[in-house]
Scaffold this active site. Structure first.
Site, PDB file in Angstrom:
ATOM      1  N   HIS A  81      -8.823  -4.690  29.554  1.00  0.00           N
ATOM      2  CA  HIS A  81      -8.524  -5.380  29.359  1.00  0.00           C
ATOM      3  C   HIS A  81      -8.536  -6.108  30.639  1.00  0.00           C
ATOM      4  O   HIS A  81      -8.528  -6.433  31.575  1.00  0.00           O
ATOM      5  CB  HIS A  81      -6.679  -5.577  28.740  1.00  0.00           C
TER       6      HIS A  81
ATOM      7  N   LYS B  17       0.243  -7.948  13.703  1.00  0.00           N
ATOM      8  CA  LYS B  17       0.525  -7.620  14.540  1.00  0.00           C
ATOM      9  C   LYS B  17       1.859  -6.453  14.691  1.00  0.00           C
ATOM     10  O   LYS B  17       2.015  -7.346  15.441  1.00  0.00           O
ATOM     11  CB  LYS B  17      -0.275  -6.882  15.825  1.00  0.00           C
TER      12      LYS B  17
ATOM     13  N   ARG C  36     -16.031  -5.699  23.239  1.00  0.00           N
ATOM     14  CA  ARG C  36     -16.621  -4.278  22.781  1.00  0.00           C
ATOM     15  C   ARG C  36     -17.878  -3.982  22.291  1.00  0.00           C
ATOM     16  O   ARG C  36     -18.650  -2.986  22.313  1.00  0.00           O
ATOM     17  CB  ARG C  36     -15.893  -3.331  23.083  1.00  0.00           C
TER      18      ARG C  36
ATOM     19  N   SER D  81      -5.790  -1.329  22.049  1.00  0.00           N
ATOM     20  CA  SER D  81      -4.007  -1.123  22.057  1.00  0.00           C
ATOM     21  C   SER D  81      -4.097  -0.933  20.630  1.00  0.00           C
ATOM     22  O   SER D  81      -2.671   0.598  21.237  1.00  0.00           O
ATOM     23  CB  SER D  81      -3.835  -2.821  21.780  1.00  0.00           C
TER      24      SER D  81
HETATM   25  O1  PNS Z   1      -5.201  -9.403  21.543  1.00  0.00           O
HETATM   26  P1  PNS Z   1      -5.333 -10.143  20.006  1.00  0.00           P
HETATM   27  O2  PNS Z   1      -4.274  -9.685  19.110  1.00  0.00           O
HETATM   28  O3  PNS Z   1      -6.465  -9.778  19.064  1.00  0.00           O
HETATM   29  O4  PNS Z   1      -5.150 -11.168  19.793  1.00  0.00           O
HETATM   30  C1  PNS Z   1      -5.489 -12.397  19.759  1.00  0.00           C
HETATM   31  C2  PNS Z   1      -4.679 -13.674  19.731  1.00  0.00           C
HETATM   32  C3  PNS Z   1      -3.035 -14.039  20.345  1.00  0.00           C
HETATM   33  C4  PNS Z   1      -5.156 -14.393  21.345  1.00  0.00           C
HETATM   34  C5  PNS Z   1      -4.663 -14.714  18.653  1.00  0.00           C
HETATM   35  O5  PNS Z   1      -4.295 -14.393  17.696  1.00  0.00           O
HETATM   36  C6  PNS Z   1      -4.233 -16.539  18.974  1.00  0.00           C
HETATM   37  O6  PNS Z   1      -5.664 -17.571  20.238  1.00  0.00           O
HETATM   38  N1  PNS Z   1      -3.905 -16.709  18.808  1.00  0.00           N
HETATM   39  C7  PNS Z   1      -2.835 -17.894  19.244  1.00  0.00           C
HETATM   40  C8  PNS Z   1      -2.533 -18.549  18.187  1.00  0.00           C
HETATM   41  C9  PNS Z   1      -3.624 -20.005  17.929  1.00  0.00           C
HETATM   42  O7  PNS Z   1      -3.777 -20.639  19.160  1.00  0.00           O
HETATM   43  N2  PNS Z   1      -3.759 -20.369  17.052  1.00  0.00           N
HETATM   44  C10 PNS Z   1      -5.597 -20.520  16.884  1.00  0.00           C
HETATM   45  C11 PNS Z   1      -6.758 -20.592  17.114  1.00  0.00           C
HETATM   46  S1  PNS Z   1      -7.563 -19.158  16.840  1.00  0.00           S
END
Ligand code: PNS
Length: 199
Positions: free
Chosen positions: A53, A77, A130, A167
């Protein structure tokens, strides 16, 4: 309703469409045409921040005028660290690494990720990729975010040395008492070694 929430974002979206139709070359975004402030958001759970990250954050900070590192709650998660702690560790890690650039670290839990982008004037999301697995996971989100608010997603390749770090693996190793220092910034390693266990 919350100011700057989904309703506000929809109103702003209408303005973006109007601007696009008025452009003679059909381009709908100002940033192709010399817009002075390029703002990007690096979103994620960051539970916890890994070296992968931090690598992506550092690369993105070199590409954009203003970078927002946004801690977003992912309901899919099970969390290890409280959101405020994740924000604090990201701030410490950025400071200790000496990452250059205009960087804001924030948290977002009240709506769509693109609502935050609209609120801060960001037209780009930056994600680290990745492997093909990440491409498959990120592609639908990137397309949904583009449909929702014309927010583009830019994928960066972290250093290959971080390719196997996640993570979820760090969470597991930490919870079972293993040494996570090869995988996370020193601030995170210190916290997981002591703070997370209340020592
Ligand atoms: O590190 P992660 O858990 O892979 O991140 C995922 C994250 C938090 C970026 C994704 O779940 C997200 O964008 N959540 C916000 C809710 C949202 O906008 N959802 C609709 C579009 S995906």
């Amino acid at each position: 309703p919350r100011p700057g929430g989904a309703g506000g974002a929809r109103k702003k979206l209408a303005l973006i469409f109007r601007a696009s139709h008025e452009r003679p070359n059909g381009a709908w975004h100002g940033y192709h045409e010399g817009m002075s402030n390029r703002v990007a958001v690096v979103p994620g759970s960051f539970d916890p921040l890994t070296l992968g990250h931090l690598d992506v954050i550092e690369r993105a900070a070199g590409l954009y005028d203003e970078l927002h590192v946004l801690v977003v709650h992912n309901p899919g998660k099970e969390a290890l660290l409280p959101i405020a702690q994740r924000v604090s560790l990201i701030e410490q890690a950025i400071a200790e690494r000496g990452v250059k650039g205009s960087i804001v670290v924030a948290a977002w839990s009240v709506g769509l990720l693109v609502d935050y982008c609209t609120d801060v004037g960001a037209q780009v999301l930056v994600k680290g990729i990745r492997s093909q697995i990440d491409v498959a996971y990120e592609t639908p989100m990137a397309i949904v975010n583009r449909h929702l608010a014309h927010v583009e997603t830019v994928f960066l390749l972290p250093d290959p040395s971080h390719a196997l770090v996640s993570s979820s693996l760090v969470r597991q190793v930490s919870q079972l008492g293993g040494d996570v220092s090869p995988f996370v910034p020193p601030a995170v390693a210190r916290y997981l070694d002591t703070g997370a266990r209340g020592i």
